[in-house]
Design a protein around this motif. Structure first.
Motif, mmCIF file in Angstrom:
data_model
loop_
_atom_site.group_PDB
_atom_site.id
_atom_site.type_symbol
_atom_site.label_atom_id
_atom_site.label_comp_id
_atom_site.label_asym_id
_atom_site.label_seq_id
_atom_site.Cartn_x
_atom_site.Cartn_y
_atom_site.Cartn_z
ATOM 1 N N LEU A 58 0.830 -1.197 0.000
ATOM 2 C CA LEU A 58 0.000 0.000 0.000
ATOM 3 C C LEU A 58 0.871 1.256 0.000
ATOM 4 O O LEU A 58 1.835 1.334 0.770
ATOM 5 C CB LEU A 58 -0.884 0.040 1.248
ATOM 6 C CG LEU A 58 -2.047 -0.929 1.318
ATOM 7 C CD1 LEU A 58 -2.675 -0.887 2.715
ATOM 8 C CD2 LEU A 58 -3.086 -0.600 0.269
ATOM 9 N N HIS A 60 1.900 4.925 1.131
ATOM 10 C CA HIS A 60 1.857 5.442 2.503
ATOM 11 C C HIS A 60 0.509 6.065 2.860
ATOM 12 O O HIS A 60 -0.066 5.757 3.908
ATOM 13 C CB HIS A 60 2.990 6.459 2.711
ATOM 14 C CG HIS A 60 3.017 7.027 4.079
ATOM 15 N ND1 HIS A 60 3.377 6.283 5.181
ATOM 16 C CD2 HIS A 60 2.697 8.260 4.535
ATOM 17 C CE1 HIS A 60 3.291 7.036 6.258
ATOM 18 N NE2 HIS A 60 2.890 8.245 5.895
ATOM 19 N N GLN A 63 -2.164 3.421 3.102
ATOM 20 C CA GLN A 63 -1.973 2.574 4.274
ATOM 21 C C GLN A 63 -2.504 3.263 5.520
ATOM 22 O O GLN A 63 -3.165 2.649 6.350
ATOM 23 C CB GLN A 63 -0.502 2.213 4.462
ATOM 24 C CG GLN A 63 -0.287 1.289 5.645
ATOM 25 C CD GLN A 63 1.140 0.803 5.767
ATOM 26 O OE1 GLN A 63 1.856 0.737 4.774
ATOM 27 N NE2 GLN A 63 1.552 0.477 6.964
ATOM 28 N N VAL A 72 -6.452 -2.785 7.825
ATOM 29 C CA VAL A 72 -5.108 -3.366 7.865
ATOM 30 C C VAL A 72 -4.490 -3.098 9.228
ATOM 31 O O VAL A 72 -4.936 -2.213 9.962
ATOM 32 C CB VAL A 72 -4.184 -2.788 6.756
ATOM 33 C CG1 VAL A 72 -4.716 -3.099 5.368
ATOM 34 C CG2 VAL A 72 -3.965 -1.304 6.927
ATOM 35 N N GLY A 76 0.447 -2.717 7.481
ATOM 36 C CA GLY A 76 -0.205 -2.746 6.173
ATOM 37 C C GLY A 76 -0.678 -4.119 5.743
ATOM 38 O O GLY A 76 -0.976 -4.329 4.576
#
Length: 110
Positions: A58, A60, A63, A72, A76
């Motif tokens: 992902l 940043h 995420q 998540v 992540g």
């Protein structure tokens, strides 16, 4: 005492079962991403990519949004049960991914 745990399970259009509370929580989290403007829509598409391929990393910003939504963990990574609902809740590829009803597999999800 009648212990019928199947009453709390929902059949996804993919053929898999999921717990009804997981379906609700993940559906709300995905809706929150989709309603989060352009960055939220990008995060939604990235979360779907992660659910489909656990080697996907992902970005940043995505995420952070996915972590805040509870989709998540801090590294992540996505739990398999969450990934199943995410996969069932999406159609299309890349940034053309759209939300569909995870139970029927039809139309746009509300």
């Amino acid at each position: 005492m009648n212990d019928d745990s199947s009453a709390d399970e929902v059949h996804l259009h993919t053929g898999n079962l999921t717990a009804e509370p997981v379906l609700r929580v993940v559906s709300l989290a995905l809706r929150g991403l989709r309603e989060g403007g352009l960055n939220g829509m990008l995060a939604f598409a990235d979360v779907v990519a992660l659910a489909r391929d656990d080697t996907f990393v992902l970005p940043h910003t995505s995420q952070g949004r996915a972590f805040q939504a509870g989709l998540v963990d801090e590294d992540g990574r996505m739990e398999p049960g969450i990934a199943e609902v995410v996969r069932a809740s999406a159609a299309g590829e890349g940034y053309d991914t759209r939300a569909i009803d995870p139970v029927t597999g039809q139309g746009e999800a509300a």
